[in-house]
Design an enzyme around this catalytic site. Structure first.
Site, PDB file in Angstrom:
ATOM      1  N   ASP A 123      17.902 -30.760 -22.516  1.00 16.14           N
ATOM      2  CA  ASP A 123      16.306 -30.288 -22.331  1.00 16.14           C
ATOM      3  C   ASP A 123      15.584 -30.724 -23.490  1.00 16.14           C
ATOM      4  O   ASP A 123      15.699 -30.054 -24.247  1.00 16.14           O
ATOM      5  CB  ASP A 123      16.344 -28.931 -21.941  1.00 16.14           C
ATOM      6  CG  ASP A 123      15.004 -28.373 -22.082  1.00 16.14           C
ATOM      7  OD1 ASP A 123      14.021 -29.283 -21.602  1.00 16.14           O
ATOM      8  OD2 ASP A 123      14.743 -27.287 -22.063  1.00 16.14           O
TER       9      ASP A 123
ATOM     10  N   GLY B 243      12.590 -30.935 -25.392  1.00 13.98           N
ATOM     11  CA  GLY B 243      10.947 -30.437 -25.144  1.00 13.98           C
ATOM     12  C   GLY B 243      10.434 -30.807 -26.290  1.00 13.98           C
ATOM     13  O   GLY B 243      10.517 -31.630 -27.075  1.00 13.98           O
TER      14      GLY B 243
ATOM     15  N   LEU C 156      15.211 -29.469 -28.709  1.00 17.21           N
ATOM     16  CA  LEU C 156      16.321 -30.191 -27.832  1.00 17.21           C
ATOM     17  C   LEU C 156      17.211 -28.917 -27.790  1.00 17.21           C
ATOM     18  O   LEU C 156      17.746 -28.401 -28.506  1.00 17.21           O
ATOM     19  CB  LEU C 156      16.885 -31.259 -28.386  1.00 17.21           C
ATOM     20  CG  LEU C 156      18.055 -31.831 -27.667  1.00 17.21           C
ATOM     21  CD1 LEU C 156      17.779 -32.551 -26.474  1.00 17.21           C
ATOM     22  CD2 LEU C 156      19.067 -32.663 -28.313  1.00 17.21           C
TER      23      LEU C 156
ATOM     24  N   TYR D 160       2.730 -31.518  -5.899  1.00 17.68           N
ATOM     25  CA  TYR D 160       1.767 -32.219  -6.917  1.00 17.68           C
ATOM     26  C   TYR D 160       1.104 -33.406  -6.214  1.00 17.68           C
ATOM     27  O   TYR D 160       1.643 -34.053  -5.333  1.00 17.68           O
ATOM     28  CB  TYR D 160       2.587 -32.626  -8.102  1.00 17.68           C
ATOM     29  CG  TYR D 160       2.052 -31.982  -9.398  1.00 17.68           C
ATOM     30  CD1 TYR D 160       1.554 -30.781  -9.637  1.00 17.68           C
ATOM     31  CD2 TYR D 160       1.907 -32.934 -10.629  1.00 17.68           C
ATOM     32  CE1 TYR D 160       1.083 -30.132 -10.840  1.00 17.68           C
ATOM     33  CE2 TYR D 160       1.477 -32.213 -11.765  1.00 17.68           C
ATOM     34  CZ  TYR D 160       0.953 -30.955 -11.997  1.00 17.68           C
ATOM     35  OH  TYR D 160       0.532 -30.455 -12.854  1.00 17.68           O
TER      36      TYR D 160
ATOM     37  N   GLY E 182       5.925 -32.474 -15.010  1.00 20.00           N
ATOM     38  CA  GLY E 182       6.971 -32.356 -16.089  1.00 20.00           C
ATOM     39  C   GLY E 182       8.194 -32.287 -15.501  1.00 20.00           C
ATOM     40  O   GLY E 182       8.314 -31.409 -14.897  1.00 20.00           O
TER      41      GLY E 182
ATOM     42  N   ASP F 152      10.609 -31.024 -16.992  1.00 22.10           N
ATOM     43  CA  ASP F 152      10.945 -29.850 -17.422  1.00 22.10           C
ATOM     44  C   ASP F 152      10.846 -28.681 -16.328  1.00 22.10           C
ATOM     45  O   ASP F 152      11.616 -27.705 -16.120  1.00 22.10           O
ATOM     46  CB  ASP F 152      10.745 -29.224 -18.845  1.00 22.10           C
ATOM     47  CG  ASP F 152       9.176 -29.510 -19.257  1.00 22.10           C
ATOM     48  OD1 ASP F 152       8.776 -29.964 -18.342  1.00 22.10           O
ATOM     49  OD2 ASP F 152       8.943 -28.965 -20.264  1.00 22.10           O
ATOM     50  N   ARG F 153       9.334 -28.849 -16.052  1.00 21.47           N
ATOM     51  CA  ARG F 153       9.037 -27.916 -15.139  1.00 21.47           C
ATOM     52  C   ARG F 153       9.616 -28.014 -13.664  1.00 21.47           C
ATOM     53  O   ARG F 153       9.876 -27.067 -13.080  1.00 21.47           O
ATOM     54  CB  ARG F 153       7.457 -28.054 -14.888  1.00 21.47           C
ATOM     55  CG  ARG F 153       6.714 -27.678 -16.103  1.00 21.47           C
ATOM     56  CD  ARG F 153       5.067 -28.106 -15.777  1.00 21.47           C
ATOM     57  NE  ARG F 153       4.451 -27.479 -14.854  1.00 21.47           N
ATOM     58  CZ  ARG F 153       3.043 -27.850 -14.440  1.00 21.47           C
ATOM     59  NH1 ARG F 153       2.469 -29.021 -14.692  1.00 21.47           N
ATOM     60  NH2 ARG F 153       2.591 -27.054 -13.506  1.00 21.47           N
TER      61      ARG F 153
ATOM     62  N   THR G 103       6.252 -24.472 -26.722  1.00 21.89           N
ATOM     63  CA  THR G 103       5.067 -25.108 -27.318  1.00 21.89           C
ATOM     64  C   THR G 103       4.095 -24.608 -26.632  1.00 21.89           C
ATOM     65  O   THR G 103       2.732 -24.383 -26.961  1.00 21.89           O
ATOM     66  CB  THR G 103       5.423 -26.305 -27.673  1.00 21.89           C
ATOM     67  OG1 THR G 103       6.614 -26.522 -28.630  1.00 21.89           O
ATOM     68  CG2 THR G 103       4.350 -26.780 -28.811  1.00 21.89           C
TER      69      THR G 103
END
Length: 246
Positions: A6, A8, A12, A91, A98, A100-101, A128
């Site tokens: 992951d 980000g 990481l 979406y 994203g 990650d989302r 973040t």
């Protein structure tokens, strides 16, 4: 063995998963990715696959891939699709969501399906940036919002105001100094966005909030129950997507 990643915006996170579950895990700042092969991963057994998500850009991707050369494997980088892992992506352009989302939504759905009566939930990544995503009881991702994380709000105020350059304060319901007022305002801004999303889902009882990320422990106490803090929700989702067809 599967190595899940992951990557980000600033850190990481990684985990090594075998037949007995999670064998090892860790995280580090993105600027230290170049040390992985000689430090964190030096004594790990060779994984058969590496699967991950990356929202940190091309440079971070290249640096991660360079660390995997020692095992002669290339990572499989996931992107959001129209549907996977029990989640339907609402979406307008599914691939724009994203990665990650997307992984976090899949992980949250798997957790909700383990309950006797799966219900709607709000999925929060407090990093973040903070993402607040709505997932209904049928597994449809309804949409979500993105806002600055707590630290990003504090830095923006410090950088753009003369009188608010100060060390971070503490949370108080009724702050009586500027440092506490700034920090409490940032926490309340994020908490308010989460609570509004729960209200918009409009279900009874109140949808569970599943929250992960570095700021999760700061935000969770200010949310209405039920709340579940998960250490590595994105990695859970990456693993679920990686093994979905196995």
């Amino acid at each position: 063995m599967i190595l899940v990643l992951d990557c980000g915006h600033s850190r990481l996170a990684w985990g090594l998963v075998g037949e007995r579950g999670w064998e090892a895990s860790g995280s580090l700042p993105n600027q230290d990715i170049g040390t992985l092969a000689l430090r964190d991963w030096q004594n790990l057994p060779r994984p058969m696959r590496a699967v991950g998500v990356n929202v940190a850009g091309e440079a971070a991707r290249v640096r991660v891939e360079a660390q995997l050369v020692r095992w002669r494997i290339m990572p499989e980088w996931l992107i959001a699709t129209e549907a996977a892992g029990g989640v339907v992506n609402n979406y307008a352009r599914p691939s724009q969501l994203g990665a990650d989302r997307w992984a976090a939504l899949v992980a949250a759905r798997q957790r909700m399906l383990s309950e006797l009566f799966p219900s709607a939930c709000v999925v929060v990544n407090a990093r973040t940036a903070v993402t607040v995503d709505a997932l209904d009881a049928e597994g449809r991702f309804r949409g979500g919002v993105i806002l600055p994380g707590i630290n990003l709000m504090l830095h923006a105020l410090a950088a753009n105001t003369f009188s608010l350059k100060m060390p971070p304060g503490q949370y108080h319901a009724f702050p009586i100094n500027n440092a506490d007022a700034v920090f409490s305002g940032a926490v309340q801004a994020v908490s308010g966005a989460i609570e509004q999303m729960r209200q918009r889902l409009g279900t009874d009882p109140t949808p569970k909030c599943i929250i992960s990320g570095g700021a999760a422990d700061e935000i969770a106490p200010h949310l209405t129950a039920p709340v579940e803090v998960v250490d590595n929700l994105v990695l859970e989702g990456v693993l679920a997507l990686a093994t979905a067809d196995q």
